[in-house]
Design a protein around this motif. Sequence first.
Motif, PDB file in Angstrom:
ATOM      1  N   GLY A 396      44.974  46.257  31.645  1.00  0.00           N
ATOM      2  CA  GLY A 396      43.685  46.881  31.889  1.00  0.00           C
ATOM      3  C   GLY A 396      42.710  46.829  30.740  1.00  0.00           C
ATOM      4  N   ARG A 397      42.951  46.008  29.733  1.00  0.00           N
ATOM      5  CA  ARG A 397      42.048  45.929  28.579  1.00  0.00           C
ATOM      6  C   ARG A 397      41.100  44.733  28.717  1.00  0.00           C
ATOM      7  N   ARG A 398      40.459  44.388  27.591  1.00  0.00           N
ATOM      8  CA  ARG A 398      39.471  43.302  27.585  1.00  0.00           C
ATOM      9  C   ARG A 398      39.945  42.210  26.626  1.00  0.00           C
ATOM     10  N   LEU A 399      40.108  41.005  27.157  1.00  0.00           N
ATOM     11  CA  LEU A 399      40.634  39.883  26.383  1.00  0.00           C
ATOM     12  C   LEU A 399      39.658  38.716  26.445  1.00  0.00           C
ATOM     13  N   VAL A 400      39.448  38.081  25.309  1.00  0.00           N
ATOM     14  CA  VAL A 400      38.671  36.851  25.271  1.00  0.00           C
ATOM     15  C   VAL A 400      39.600  35.725  24.833  1.00  0.00           C
ATOM     16  N   SER A 401      39.480  34.591  25.492  1.00  0.00           N
ATOM     17  CA  SER A 401      40.328  33.444  25.216  1.00  0.00           C
ATOM     18  C   SER A 401      39.525  32.404  24.444  1.00  0.00           C
ATOM     19  N   HIS A 418      41.393  27.599  30.817  1.00  0.00           N
ATOM     20  CA  HIS A 418      41.273  28.925  31.432  1.00  0.00           C
ATOM     21  C   HIS A 418      42.571  29.722  31.363  1.00  0.00           C
ATOM     22  N   PHE A 419      43.459  29.379  30.437  1.00  0.00           N
ATOM     23  CA  PHE A 419      44.757  30.050  30.403  1.00  0.00           C
ATOM     24  C   PHE A 419      44.632  31.545  30.136  1.00  0.00           C
ATOM     25  N   GLY A 420      43.571  31.976  29.481  1.00  0.00           N
ATOM     26  CA  GLY A 420      43.386  33.404  29.240  1.00  0.00           C
ATOM     27  C   GLY A 420      43.295  34.220  30.511  1.00  0.00           C
ATOM     28  N   SER A 421      42.913  33.577  31.629  1.00  0.00           N
ATOM     29  CA  SER A 421      42.801  34.305  32.899  1.00  0.00           C
ATOM     30  C   SER A 421      44.149  34.742  33.443  1.00  0.00           C
ATOM     31  N   TYR A 422      45.259  34.192  32.901  1.00  0.00           N
ATOM     32  CA  TYR A 422      46.569  34.705  33.298  1.00  0.00           C
ATOM     33  C   TYR A 422      46.725  36.174  32.908  1.00  0.00           C
ATOM     34  N   TYR A 423      46.013  36.613  31.871  1.00  0.00           N
ATOM     35  CA  TYR A 423      46.062  38.037  31.519  1.00  0.00           C
ATOM     36  C   TYR A 423      45.551  38.894  32.678  1.00  0.00           C
ATOM     37  N   ARG A 424      44.402  38.532  33.221  1.00  0.00           N
ATOM     38  CA  ARG A 424      43.848  39.290  34.353  1.00  0.00           C
ATOM     39  C   ARG A 424      44.706  39.123  35.599  1.00  0.00           C
ATOM     40  N   ALA A 425      45.318  37.948  35.775  1.00  0.00           N
ATOM     41  CA  ALA A 425      46.172  37.722  36.936  1.00  0.00           C
ATOM     42  C   ALA A 425      47.427  38.584  36.886  1.00  0.00           C
ATOM     43  N   GLY A 429      42.151  44.168  34.112  1.00  0.00           N
ATOM     44  CA  GLY A 429      41.163  44.228  33.051  1.00  0.00           C
ATOM     45  C   GLY A 429      40.204  43.054  33.100  1.00  0.00           C
ATOM     46  N   VAL A 430      39.758  42.634  31.923  1.00  0.00           N
ATOM     47  CA  VAL A 430      38.800  41.544  31.770  1.00  0.00           C
ATOM     48  C   VAL A 430      39.452  40.419  30.988  1.00  0.00           C
ATOM     49  N   ALA A 431      39.227  39.182  31.432  1.00  0.00           N
ATOM     50  CA  ALA A 431      39.664  37.993  30.688  1.00  0.00           C
ATOM     51  C   ALA A 431      38.505  37.009  30.690  1.00  0.00           C
ATOM     52  N   SER A 432      37.919  36.762  29.548  1.00  0.00           N
ATOM     53  CA  SER A 432      36.789  35.836  29.426  1.00  0.00           C
ATOM     54  C   SER A 432      37.266  34.531  28.783  1.00  0.00           C
ATOM     55  N   PHE A 433      36.772  33.394  29.220  1.00  0.00           N
ATOM     56  CA  PHE A 433      35.740  33.170  30.194  1.00  0.00           C
ATOM     57  C   PHE A 433      36.264  33.416  31.616  1.00  0.00           C
ATOM     58  N   SER A 434      35.355  33.871  32.502  1.00  0.00           N
ATOM     59  CA  SER A 434      35.752  34.147  33.876  1.00  0.00           C
ATOM     60  C   SER A 434      34.733  33.570  34.846  1.00  0.00           C
ATOM     61  N   PHE A 435      35.228  33.154  36.006  1.00  0.00           N
ATOM     62  CA  PHE A 435      34.321  32.712  37.066  1.00  0.00           C
ATOM     63  C   PHE A 435      33.444  33.861  37.570  1.00  0.00           C
ATOM     64  N   ALA A 436      33.790  35.103  37.223  1.00  0.00           N
ATOM     65  CA  ALA A 436      32.936  36.230  37.591  1.00  0.00           C
ATOM     66  C   ALA A 436      31.572  36.152  36.921  1.00  0.00           C
ATOM     67  N   GLU A 437      31.434  35.288  35.919  1.00  0.00           N
ATOM     68  CA  GLU A 437      30.145  35.089  35.267  1.00  0.00           C
ATOM     69  C   GLU A 437      29.251  34.144  36.064  1.00  0.00           C
ATOM     70  N   LEU A 438      29.786  33.493  37.120  1.00  0.00           N
ATOM     71  CA  LEU A 438      29.043  32.505  37.886  1.00  0.00           C
ATOM     72  C   LEU A 438      28.592  33.091  39.222  1.00  0.00           C
ATOM     73  N   PRO A 439      27.417  32.686  39.712  1.00  0.00           N
ATOM     74  CA  PRO A 439      26.854  33.329  40.909  1.00  0.00           C
ATOM     75  C   PRO A 439      27.685  33.196  42.171  1.00  0.00           C
ATOM     76  N   GLN A 440      28.497  32.131  42.327  1.00  0.00           N
ATOM     77  CA  GLN A 440      29.204  31.936  43.590  1.00  0.00           C
ATOM     78  C   GLN A 440      30.482  32.750  43.708  1.00  0.00           C
ATOM     79  N   SER A 441      30.840  33.517  42.699  1.00  0.00           N
ATOM     80  CA  SER A 441      32.101  34.254  42.722  1.00  0.00           C
ATOM     81  C   SER A 441      32.045  35.434  43.688  1.00  0.00           C
ATOM     82  N   PRO A 442      33.144  35.725  44.409  1.00  0.00           N
ATOM     83  CA  PRO A 442      33.188  36.926  45.254  1.00  0.00           C
ATOM     84  C   PRO A 442      33.370  38.206  44.444  1.00  0.00           C
ATOM     85  N   LEU A 443      33.596  38.079  43.147  1.00  0.00           N
ATOM     86  CA  LEU A 443      33.709  39.221  42.242  1.00  0.00           C
ATOM     87  C   LEU A 443      32.724  39.014  41.097  1.00  0.00           C
ATOM     88  N   LEU A 444      31.795  39.942  40.934  1.00  0.00           N
ATOM     89  CA  LEU A 444      30.814  39.852  39.863  1.00  0.00           C
ATOM     90  C   LEU A 444      30.968  41.053  38.935  1.00  0.00           C
TER      91      LEU A 444
END
Length: 509
Positions: A396-401, A418-425, A429-444
């Motif tokens: 549940g924390r915030r991680l940057v890769s 994008h291996f840092g996204s395994y933390y969120r998976a 929490g937050v794992a950056s970079f994330s597709f949530a930063e892009l407009p087409q994502s179902p999660l913003l």
Amino acid sequence: MPTATPTVIPTAVSWTDAAHPLWPVLLLGCAVANVAALWSAPYLPFTDLPQHAAAIATLRHWGDPQWKGQEYFALALGRSQYLLYYLAGALLAFPLGTAERANLVLLSATALAFPLALRSLLRAVRADERLALFAAPLFWSQSLLIGFFNYLAALPLLLWGLSLAVRDAQDPRPRRTALLAAVAVALFYLHLSAFLLFAPAALVAWLALGRRPRALLWIVPAAALALAFLATSPVVHPATVGWTQPMSVLFEPPGNALRNLPGALLDIWPGSYDEIVLLALLAAAALLAWPQTRDPDARPLLRGVAAAWCALAALLYLAFPVSIGWLWQLNERYAIAFALLAALLLRPARGLRGALPLLLVAAASLFSAGLAAGQIRGFTREVDGFDAVLEAAAPGRRLVSLVYDHDSAWAKFSPYLHFGSYYRARKGGVASFSFAELPQSPLLYRPETVPPRKPPHWEWEPWRFRNDVDGLYYDYILVRGSLDPLARAGPGPTWHILSLSGRWTLYAK
């Protein structure tokens, strides 16, 4: 006296005949070999895979306070063309336990569906069903390597939808028309690129095979969705979700597109083995198309429809933009669609002349599955140390890769990006970079908890980390490579190494 009924002795079916049971077994064997390769090791070298697993996990654990999904994200389900894949994954994650396993099952279903969907379309256009063997090795494509899973999952649905379109154009039935409408809607919410090929291809079938108004009713819900997309989608209007970067449109010169065709298809592993697979498929196709004695063509109109579909896919590959804003590799996705549809144009001759090239296709398919399994196992060995490092982070924390070393000896396209996204998976929490930063994502991201803004493609530039800005937001820094991310990051919070293993280092604030 009663007349004796003559006994009919069934003629033995040769293994070279399309009706022999060898061919369905061989088709299923090639599909299962692809699935076995996917399950051969824990880590797959597909670049966007961790991002998809992260999105699935956030939806799966939406109500879990430890994951803090609702604290960091807002749902944008109705405005995303990636919705169906993620919802299916989230539902599967409940019985399967993890988002990664759910994603693997979706990929396995896609691998199985590739040849089976092409076989259904071959039946609809009354072509030789054995040609479905071509679909199995085409699964190992550039779209898979980069991780365009939504598009990849849409391709079998596109093929099956076209088989429905052909049948319904010739013989409209309310249930089939309704099913065709549902397929069109599903494609719209799987991937827009697949829908952009399916809709005109289905219209071509309607124009050529029937023109019955009732058979065109499937288009009504899809057209309504398309109009709503043009009016409200963040992909068309990215400023509505805070995207401020220019939406430049770039085209790939046709000559470059033709030169890049092998890479857009099967050239995904280091070395020349996958190129050998491509050459084997081309040789088999050439042998099947070679002028020779064949039965009279009883389906010239259906072959004409298939040729029009191939021309449409080729046109999209050569003339569609290669990138629009942050969206890229757009035209090259149609290479695999063209290759699948091109199988519809082949006409195997009777006997060995038709059977031997198809055996070559099956052999190339099994070889490509074995090659993929070897690359996947090698990649998993290369990942060594990652699990131990990630396990040290609290949920549940915030991680940057920060990935300084994103390339691999086992795959051609930066599988560690994008291996840092395994933390969120795995932990939320937050794992950056994330597709949530892009407009087409179902999660913003929610505006009040959004990570510090960075320019597009910053995930390729880990040296952009600033301790006085990013350091205030994140709790962890995950590093792949031997560089110290804090050496030139400037003043800010103090960090220490929490875990170190292999090429991986986890810093905690």
